[in-house]
Structure formats: structure tokens, C-alpha cells
Design a protein around this motif. Structure first.
Motif, PDB file in Angstrom:
ATOM      1  N   GLN A 118      26.689   2.314 -14.408  1.00 33.28           N
ATOM      2  CA  GLN A 118      26.251   3.025 -15.397  1.00 33.28           C
ATOM      3  C   GLN A 118      26.971   2.748 -16.594  1.00 33.28           C
ATOM      4  N   THR A 119      28.304   2.895 -16.520  1.00 36.04           N
ATOM      5  CA  THR A 119      29.213   2.776 -17.665  1.00 36.04           C
ATOM      6  C   THR A 119      29.194   1.246 -17.940  1.00 36.04           C
ATOM      7  N   ASP A 120      29.039   0.463 -17.040  1.00 32.52           N
ATOM      8  CA  ASP A 120      28.999  -1.267 -17.578  1.00 32.52           C
ATOM      9  C   ASP A 120      27.805  -1.511 -18.291  1.00 32.52           C
ATOM     10  N   GLN A 121      26.833  -0.735 -18.076  1.00 34.46           N
ATOM     11  CA  GLN A 121      25.374  -1.026 -18.678  1.00 34.46           C
ATOM     12  C   GLN A 121      25.466  -0.278 -20.307  1.00 34.46           C
ATOM     13  N   LEU A 122      26.467   0.362 -20.663  1.00 32.26           N
ATOM     14  CA  LEU A 122      26.447   1.030 -21.776  1.00 32.26           C
ATOM     15  C   LEU A 122      26.907  -0.139 -22.925  1.00 32.26           C
TER      16      LEU A 122
END
Length: 122
Positions: A118-122
Motif C-alpha cells: 500500500q505504501t509503495d502505491q502512494l
């Protein structure tokens, strides 16, 4: 959001057997330096995990809001500022938690991997 995370941690084995916040390694929260108590500058793993989950959700919300075309310039600037300030914080916490993955149960490691995605998608 806070209650949901707390409930999940209480109902599922997120941390390794024997984990205790009293003896937990601490993660330095550099952006809280100089705000008074050490408790605000050094967080236990469970506290940092909880914060990372919350920050992640807040950043996703801010991203959604920034996609709106009906925001005033002031609203857009406010969301942009909050997003730009929060993103490095959540990435920092994520890295620190991954370094301490040995304190997580197998389920907790899966949660960390999901948070990483999820963090990498931010």
C-alpha cells in the motif's frame, strides 16, 4: 480507524510470542524531536505499527481528495501539504518496522507486506 486497528491487534497474533511493549525496541520519531517527553520521540514497535496503519489510511484519503476538481486553492494546498509531510513519515516508519520484523508473528509479517504494498502505491 484507531479502534479497528486496536481490535485487530487484540484479536489476532500480530506480534511474536512474548512481545511486550514494555521491553520493545524503540523507533526514533525524528519529527517529534524537541516536543518534550521522550515518549513522544521514541515509539514502541506496536505503537509505530499502529501509527503506520493510520498514516497509510490518511494518505490514501488525502490522495483521493487531491483528485477532486472542486477544491479551492486553499483546500488543495492544505491537502497537498499534509500529503507531502505524511508520505516521508509513513515511508520512514515502514522501513523501521521492516528492520524489526522479527518482533512480528507470521500474520504480522503478512500485514507488514500488505502495508508495504500500500505504501509503495502512494
Amino acid at each position: 480507524m484507531h479502534q479497528s486497528i486496536s481490535f485487530h491487534v487484540l484479536q489476532h497474533q500480530v506480534f511474536a510470542h512474548g512481545y511486550s511493549s514494555k521491553t520493545s525496541p524503540k523507533i526514533e520519531i525524528k519529527w517529534r524531536a524537541g516536543q518534550g517527553e521522550d515518549r513522544n520521540q521514541y515509539w514502541e514497535i506496536d505503537r509505530a505499527f499502529h501509527a503506520t496503519c493510520v498514516y497509510n489510511q490518511l494518505l490514501r484519503f488525502r490522495q483521493t481528495e487531491l483528485r477532486r476538481d472542486d477544491l479551492t486553492a486553499t483546500e488543495r494546498a492544505s491537502f497537498r501539504s499534509a500529503y507531502d509531510e505524511g508520505l516521508p513519515a509513513v515511508r520512514y516508519l515502514m522501513r523501521e518496522l521492516e528492520l524489526l520484523r522479527g518482533h512480528f508473528s507470521p500474520h504480522g509479517v503478512e500485514l507488514l507486506a500488505d502495508l508495504r504494498h500500500q505504501t509503495d502505491q502512494l
